[in-house]
Design an enzyme around this catalytic site. Structure first.
Site, PDB file in Angstrom:
ATOM      1  CB  THR A 179      -0.822  -0.029   1.127  1.00 42.42           C
ATOM      2  OG1 THR A 179      -1.783   1.343   1.810  1.00 42.42           O
ATOM      3  CG2 THR A 179       0.018  -0.630   2.957  1.00 42.42           C
ATOM      4  CG  ASP A 180      -0.924   4.916  -0.831  1.00 39.45           C
ATOM      5  OD1 ASP A 180      -1.621   3.825  -0.132  1.00 39.45           O
ATOM      6  OD2 ASP A 180      -2.060   5.902  -1.856  1.00 39.45           O
ATOM      7  CD  GLU A 181      -3.805   3.841   4.826  1.00 44.25           C
ATOM      8  OE1 GLU A 181      -3.409   3.953   5.729  1.00 44.25           O
ATOM      9  OE2 GLU A 181      -4.973   3.539   3.933  1.00 44.25           O
ATOM     10  CE1 TYR A 194      -3.456  -2.680   5.780  1.00 43.90           C
ATOM     11  CE2 TYR A 194      -3.605   0.448   5.437  1.00 43.90           C
ATOM     12  CZ  TYR A 194      -3.436  -1.297   4.531  1.00 43.90           C
ATOM     13  OH  TYR A 194      -2.970  -1.597   2.971  1.00 43.90           O
ATOM     14  CE  LYS A 207       0.326  -4.940   3.159  1.00 46.79           C
ATOM     15  NZ  LYS A 207       0.417  -6.417   2.825  1.00 46.79           N
TER      16      LYS A 207
END
Length: 398
Positions: A154-156, A179, A183
């Site tokens: 993810t870009d998060e 989260y 990741k």
């Protein structure tokens, strides 16, 4: 269908020169899109490993399986944290590649209960890497050379942007939620297994996905279904958090392109080049519903601003130059065309798929509320099974 503890070997039945692709989390939103696309082509046979937790639904694959050639798809009901089961899946199905999408992915759920995210996203990824490493070591040279492990993220993991700039593959990691921290951990494990053990990996980091078959806890389906039911449309803060939106079928196309053509050891950012504040997304949904399902007054009147999420990232934006330049991928859908397809799909399937997936695990309530977030329960130990709950990367109330 294979259930846990009963993995049936199928390698002898592989035909047509196709390769075997193991997809983890293939009953989730993005995983099912990948499988539908792969089965529409002729390059891959599919093994789908999924725990079928709340966000996994095999009905998302029903139409594709009705038209697929017999023997091209195999389902294994199981947990990526179960090392014995994962090893048996590799032994029985002999995959030529792995596409790892299984993850806990809802930010608000990670605020309510981080331990499940640590188990699945960290320990589950570690388990897959170790099994893949041992499996590859036993292969003959040609098979070892062809094997690939594609990790989807993810870009998060890059944190939050200011008003300018975009995330590149070289952006530093600055995760801000449980989260995204898990990741980021999984991304680092994949990189380490490549550099230390020589496992042939590719990694992709994507922006917010949307489209048909998305679980109703996510922003776009939540707004559509709430509006159709005349329920409030909850928007965090002032609705000015900005996200980059990517239609799920475009993402699935990118993932298969990266798997087949990406450079080993390289990462690729995948985005839709469509940045919008959340309130603009919600208003666009309302305007489409005003056209397609008109009510006495605009659906915009249902918008309700609620207290912001703890640690809410302000802006995400993906620079997808690398995948565009090196692999020739660009999204087919604009946000306007993709959103229209999505709204029309949820209208058509509101009494079918949408009703069936809301079995009590999704009541379209707010999660991650700072007023009620509990301290996470004591962790009984990471080896306890986590799951293949969903896939990367969706988005909740953003």
């Amino acid at each position: 269908m294979c259930r846990k503890g009963a993995v049936v070997p199928v390698t002898a039945g592989r035909t047509g020169g196709r390769r075997a692709l193991l997809v983890t989390g293939g009953a989730g939103f993005i995983g099912s899109a990948v499988i539908r696309q792969a089965l529409s082509g002729d390059a891959w046979d599919i093994v789908n490993l999924d725990k079928l937790t709340y966000a996994g639904n095999l009905e998302s694959l029903a139409e594709a399986l009705r038209t697929a050639e017999r023997g091209r798809y195999h389902f294994v009901h199981g947990d990526i944290c179960d090392r014995d089961l994962v090893a048996e899946v590799f032994r029985a199905h002999r995959p030529d590649a792995v596409m790892h999408l299984a993850a806990e992915s809802h930010v608000d759920r990670s605020i309510d209960g981080p331990s499940d995210f640590i188990r699945t996203n960290v320990h589950g990824t570690y388990t897959l890497l170790e099994v893949a490493r041992a499996y590859r070591a036993e292969q003959e040279e040609g098979a070892r050379r062809r094997f690939r492990f594609h990790h989807i993220s993810t870009d998060e993991v890059f944190g939050s942007l200011g008003p300018e700039g975009r995330f590149t593959e070289e952006s530093p990691y600055r995760p801000n939620s449980p989260y995204s921290a898990t990741k980021a951990s999984s991304d680092h494990l994949v990189r380490a297994w490549h550099h230390t053990f020589g496992l042939p990996v590719v990694t992709s980091n994507c922006s917010n996905n949307y489209g048909p078959f998305q679980f109703p806890e996510k922003l776009i389906p939540l707004m559509i279904l709430n509006a159709l039911d005349e329920r409030p449309l909850p928007v965090y803060g002032r609705g000015d958090n900005v996200r980059d939106w990517l239609y799920v079928e475009d993402h699935a196309d990118a993932l298969l392109r990266i798997l087949e053509e990406g450079e080993i050891g390289r990462s690729y950012n995948v985005g839709g080049r469509c940045e919008l504040p959340n309130i603009d997304v919600v208003h666009a949904i309302c305007d489409l519903l005003d056209e397609l399902r008109p009510r006495r007054s605009s659906h915009r009147e249902l918008v309700t601003f609620v207290a912001d999420r703890p640690g809410h990232d302000q802006r995400y934006a993906i620079d997808a130059t690398r995948i565009e330049r090196e692999l020739g991928w660009t999204p087919r859908e604009t946000f306007a065309s993709g959103l229209r397809k999505t709204v029309e799909w949820y209208i058509e399937h509101g009494d079918g798929w949408c009703a069936r997936v809301q079995d009590g695990s999704c009541r379209r309530e707010r999660l991650g509320d700072p007023a009620r977030t509990r301290a996470d329960a004591p962790d009984p130990g990471l080896p306890r099974a986590g799951g293949t709950a969903s896939d990367e990367r969706e988005e909740d109330m953003s």
